[in-house]
Design a protein around this motif. Structure first.
Motif, mmCIF file in Angstrom:
data_model
loop_
_atom_site.group_PDB
_atom_site.id
_atom_site.type_symbol
_atom_site.label_atom_id
_atom_site.label_comp_id
_atom_site.label_asym_id
_atom_site.label_seq_id
_atom_site.Cartn_x
_atom_site.Cartn_y
_atom_site.Cartn_z
ATOM 1 N N ASN A 78 0.818 -1.214 0.000
ATOM 2 C CA ASN A 78 0.000 0.000 0.000
ATOM 3 C C ASN A 78 0.848 1.258 0.000
ATOM 4 O O ASN A 78 0.468 2.281 -0.597
ATOM 5 C CB ASN A 78 -0.940 0.007 1.200
ATOM 6 N N ASN A 79 2.000 1.216 0.664
ATOM 7 C CA ASN A 79 2.876 2.392 0.691
ATOM 8 C C ASN A 79 3.318 2.798 -0.708
ATOM 9 O O ASN A 79 3.498 3.980 -1.000
ATOM 10 C CB ASN A 79 4.113 2.111 1.547
ATOM 11 N N PHE A 80 3.485 1.806 -1.581
ATOM 12 C CA PHE A 80 4.002 2.096 -2.919
ATOM 13 C C PHE A 80 2.912 2.610 -3.852
ATOM 14 O O PHE A 80 3.221 3.247 -4.859
ATOM 15 C CB PHE A 80 4.703 0.859 -3.486
ATOM 16 N N ALA A 133 -6.748 -3.546 -3.705
ATOM 17 C CA ALA A 133 -7.825 -3.156 -4.627
ATOM 18 C C ALA A 133 -8.603 -1.971 -4.078
ATOM 19 O O ALA A 133 -8.924 -1.023 -4.812
ATOM 20 C CB ALA A 133 -8.752 -4.344 -4.874
ATOM 21 N N HIS A 134 -8.921 -1.991 -2.776
ATOM 22 C CA HIS A 134 -9.647 -0.873 -2.168
ATOM 23 C C HIS A 134 -8.857 0.422 -2.304
ATOM 24 O O HIS A 134 -9.413 1.485 -2.627
ATOM 25 C CB HIS A 134 -9.897 -1.146 -0.684
ATOM 26 N N LEU A 135 -7.543 0.340 -2.061
ATOM 27 C CA LEU A 135 -6.715 1.543 -2.113
ATOM 28 C C LEU A 135 -6.626 2.096 -3.528
ATOM 29 O O LEU A 135 -6.667 3.315 -3.736
ATOM 30 C CB LEU A 135 -5.315 1.239 -1.579
ATOM 31 N N VAL A 163 -7.111 -0.892 -12.767
ATOM 32 C CA VAL A 163 -8.389 -0.357 -12.276
ATOM 33 C C VAL A 163 -9.491 -1.406 -12.432
ATOM 34 O O VAL A 163 -10.293 -1.622 -11.517
ATOM 35 C CB VAL A 163 -8.751 0.939 -13.031
ATOM 36 N N LEU A 164 -9.529 -2.076 -13.587
ATOM 37 C CA LEU A 164 -10.548 -3.099 -13.803
ATOM 38 C C LEU A 164 -10.422 -4.239 -12.795
ATOM 39 O O LEU A 164 -11.413 -4.720 -12.242
ATOM 40 C CB LEU A 164 -10.440 -3.643 -15.234
ATOM 41 N N LYS A 165 -9.191 -4.668 -12.563
ATOM 42 C CA LYS A 165 -8.970 -5.733 -11.587
ATOM 43 C C LYS A 165 -9.396 -5.297 -10.186
ATOM 44 O O LYS A 165 -10.002 -6.071 -9.427
ATOM 45 C CB LYS A 165 -7.497 -6.140 -11.568
ATOM 46 N N SER A 166 -9.053 -4.064 -9.833
ATOM 47 C CA SER A 166 -9.371 -3.569 -8.494
ATOM 48 C C SER A 166 -10.875 -3.512 -8.276
ATOM 49 O O SER A 166 -11.377 -3.889 -7.199
ATOM 50 C CB SER A 166 -8.751 -2.182 -8.289
ATOM 51 N N VAL A 167 -11.594 -3.034 -9.267
ATOM 52 C CA VAL A 167 -13.060 -2.980 -9.150
ATOM 53 C C VAL A 167 -13.627 -4.391 -9.049
ATOM 54 O O VAL A 167 -14.511 -4.668 -8.228
ATOM 55 C CB VAL A 167 -13.664 -2.217 -10.346
ATOM 56 N N ALA A 168 -13.113 -5.302 -9.893
ATOM 57 C CA ALA A 168 -13.622 -6.677 -9.878
ATOM 58 C C ALA A 168 -13.370 -7.348 -8.525
ATOM 59 O O ALA A 168 -14.244 -8.027 -7.984
ATOM 60 C CB ALA A 168 -12.959 -7.484 -10.997
ATOM 61 N N VAL A 169 -12.184 -7.148 -7.970
ATOM 62 C CA VAL A 169 -11.857 -7.744 -6.673
ATOM 63 C C VAL A 169 -12.747 -7.162 -5.587
ATOM 64 O O VAL A 169 -13.250 -7.883 -4.718
ATOM 65 C CB VAL A 169 -10.366 -7.522 -6.332
ATOM 66 N N THR A 170 -12.958 -5.847 -5.625
ATOM 67 C CA THR A 170 -13.789 -5.200 -4.607
ATOM 68 C C THR A 170 -15.223 -5.716 -4.646
ATOM 69 O O THR A 170 -15.816 -6.037 -3.612
ATOM 70 C CB THR A 170 -13.778 -3.673 -4.810
ATOM 71 N N ALA A 219 -15.502 -1.052 3.624
ATOM 72 C CA ALA A 219 -15.246 -2.328 2.952
ATOM 73 C C ALA A 219 -15.572 -2.265 1.470
ATOM 74 O O ALA A 219 -14.937 -2.946 0.658
ATOM 75 C CB ALA A 219 -16.050 -3.443 3.618
ATOM 76 N N VAL A 220 -16.557 -1.445 1.098
ATOM 77 C CA VAL A 220 -16.935 -1.325 -0.317
ATOM 78 C C VAL A 220 -16.370 -0.051 -0.935
ATOM 79 O O VAL A 220 -16.820 0.388 -2.005
ATOM 80 C CB VAL A 220 -18.466 -1.373 -0.493
ATOM 81 N N SER A 221 -15.373 0.538 -0.247
ATOM 82 C CA SER A 221 -14.675 1.725 -0.763
ATOM 83 C C SER A 221 -15.601 2.900 -1.039
ATOM 84 O O SER A 221 -15.413 3.639 -2.007
ATOM 85 C CB SER A 221 -13.883 1.376 -2.034
ATOM 86 N N HIS A 222 -16.645 3.050 -0.231
ATOM 87 C CA HIS A 222 -17.596 4.166 -0.361
ATOM 88 C C HIS A 222 -18.192 4.245 -1.770
ATOM 89 O O HIS A 222 -18.388 5.332 -2.317
ATOM 90 C CB HIS A 222 -16.931 5.498 0.001
#
Length: 522
Positions: free
Chosen positions: A283-285, A329-331, A373-380, A431-434
């Motif tokens: 997450n730091n990166f 993914a949330h970040l 971005v697509l992966k992050s949304v799908a994972v979330t 949890a659902v990233s608002h």
């Protein structure tokens, strides 16, 4: 007084030339996958040293590799690498040239002290010698399997953290470990003709029946364990290098990110337990991604994040997702939505052109970003839905228990804060990233009791506005913002007659919460 009789020193030019000739002969025979034509004494000669040198005490020692000239050093190191790589391939097929096996066994036992000297080349001023030594050392580690002195790995990992280490030393050490970790035991396609890689019929071959002879997981785990102890310090070092980027550090940064990606990659075939410590600082990166970082570093960072979110090969197949990829993914989603990450993407500064566009742009960089971005949304979304029924039903239970115990009488129990409907809802939104679209999907779906939960929650908020505000604290603005955006999304569907049922009671309660918020703001 008579001088002591000294041993004869072999310093004639013919002896020096013979060593070079032997090294060249070894390379030529290796092309034929067989060393049988060369005697054992001839094979050992280059590794024993080409000459004897007298020191100040009148004793004799084998010269260090660094004492040789540049050309001989490179010839020797490349021969050592070739020996190891051919041995690796023959080992994988279960048949090995007997003479090659003997010399490799001698090298694995480090009878000539070569490994320490190869590690010392990490600080050599000649970049070609430094590069060749790193390649030879990684090949040696792979062929030696578990027969590796822990001190060698300690020296390598220490190079990556000590403040006196040069960028060349750091790159050397990380590159050696990277090549070991990303090594594939079976790199030959079943349909490829591998007859050219087999020893000739005249070769004396030995059969390798050890079932573990094909497995390099042991040396990979040894490298990972040695690296794990130093990993937090290494991460801190490169966090600072990227945060204060300069061109002279780019090669070292790329090597580090490549190693990190190789460790996390499913292709490395490492266990979850072994790789888990290397997820801790991801997450730091993400926070380092900004317009000051050049496109090349962006690509490697995005490549690392995309490897963590290995959706098509791993995450999409799992019922329950691990905490680390979900947190990443949330970040990423939040960075795009709230911190305008896409606006800082330096795609115009890269190479290549966009199809149909007039300006220069870095298409591979843009592709990596879009995929992330697509992966992050799908994972979330997948994470939210994987335990959907139990999650929503659990929130309904907590809400009803809290209202029954704390808001309809004067009972004051320790569970009041734990079961707080406001705190539960705030954590759910985190949890659902608002994302109001997730809430909208849950409302439209008939697979959960989210409609029941939202109705009861909004009624609770209307009746206990002051308590709700106090519990939300600094999250109040973000929480109400989600509810307002949810109302807008519902209104759009209702205006097009697309909502599957009468949602007006929810809309009225959302409007009431918005009015209370505006009144509270005033």
């Amino acid at each position: 007084m008579n001088e002591p009789v000294k041993k004869k020193q072999r310093v004639d030019g013919q002896e020096d030339m013979n060593v070079d000739d032997i090294l060249i002969a070894i390379q030529q025979h290796m092309l034929n996958q067989c060393l049988c034509p060369l005697s054992e004494s001839i094979l050992r000669k280059p590794f024993q040293g080409s000459r004897l040198v007298s020191d100040i005490q009148g004793e004799y020692r084998v010269p260090l590799l660094a004492d040789w000239g540049r050309d001989r050093i490179l010839l020797f190191i490349s021969t050592l690498q070739l020996l190891c790589e051919v041995a690796i391939k023959q080992n994988a097929r279960g048949l090995m040239c007997k003479r090659l096996g003997e010399i490799c066994d001698t090298l694995v036992r480090n009878e000539y002290g070569l490994i320490e000297q190869l590690i010392e080349f990490s600080s050599h001023t000649d970049p070609f010698i430094c590069f060749a030594a790193s390649r030879a050392l990684s090949a040696f580690f792979i062929v030696s399997k578990s027969h590796v002195d822990p001190n060698w790995l300690e020296c390598l990992t220490e190079n990556a953290v000590v403040t006196t280490a040069t960028q060349s030393q750091i790159s050397f050490s990380l590159e050696v470990i990277k090549r070991v970790v990303e090594w594939k035991d079976l790199d030959c396609h079943p349909l490829e003709d591998s007859s050219e890689d087999k020893p000739p019929t005249t070769c004396i071959v030995i059969s390798l029946s050890d079932p573990d002879s094909l497995d390099t997981s042991q040396i990979k785990c040894l490298c990972i364990k040695a690296l794990e102890a130093k990993w937090p310090a290494i991460v801190d070092k490169f966090d600072a290098l990227i945060g204060n980027y300069s061109n002279e550090n780019e090669s070292t940064i790329v090597t580090f990110l490549g190693l990190w990606e190789a460790i996390i990659s499913v292709k490395a075939n490492l266990s979850v337990v072994d790789t888990k410590p290397f997820y801790a600082h991801l997450n730091n990166f993400v926070m380092l991604l900004n317009s000051a970082v050049p496109p090349g570093i962006w690509k490697h960072l995005l490549g690392l994040f995309n490897e963590v979110l290995c959706y098509g090969s791993t995450l999409a197949l799992q019922d329950i997702l691990a905490e680390e990829p979900c947190a990443l993914a949330h970040l990423v989603v939040r960075s795009v939505k709230d911190w305008h990450l896409l606006d800082t993407l330096p795609y115009r500064g890269g190479s290549g052109r966009f199809g149909g566009g007039a300006g220069d742009g870095d298409r591979p960089l843009l592709q990596k970003m879009v995929l992330l971005v697509l992966k992050s949304v799908a994972v979330t979304v997948k994470e939210t839905r994987c335990d959907n029924d139990a999650l929503i039903e659990g929130m309904v239970c907590c809400l009803d228990v809290a209202v029954g115990l704390f808001y309809r009488n004067t009972a004051q129990l320790d569970l009041r804060h734990t079961l707080s409907p406001a705190a539960t809802f705030v954590q759910f939104l985190l949890a659902v990233s608002h994302d109001p679209d997730v809430l909208l999907d849950l409302l439209v779906s008939n697979e959960t009791c989210f409609l029941l939960y939202l109705l009861r929650l909004l009624k609770f908020v209307r009746r206990n506005w002051g308590d709700f505000v106090a519990c939300c604290g600094r999250e109040l603005d973000d929480t109400i913002s989600v509810l307002i955006r949810l109302r807008f999304a519902i209104d759009r569907l209702v205006s097009k007659d697309l909502f599957p049922y009468n949602i007006n009671p929810v809309v009225r309660l959302l409007e009431k919460c918005e009015q209370l918020y505006e009144g509270n703001d005033n």
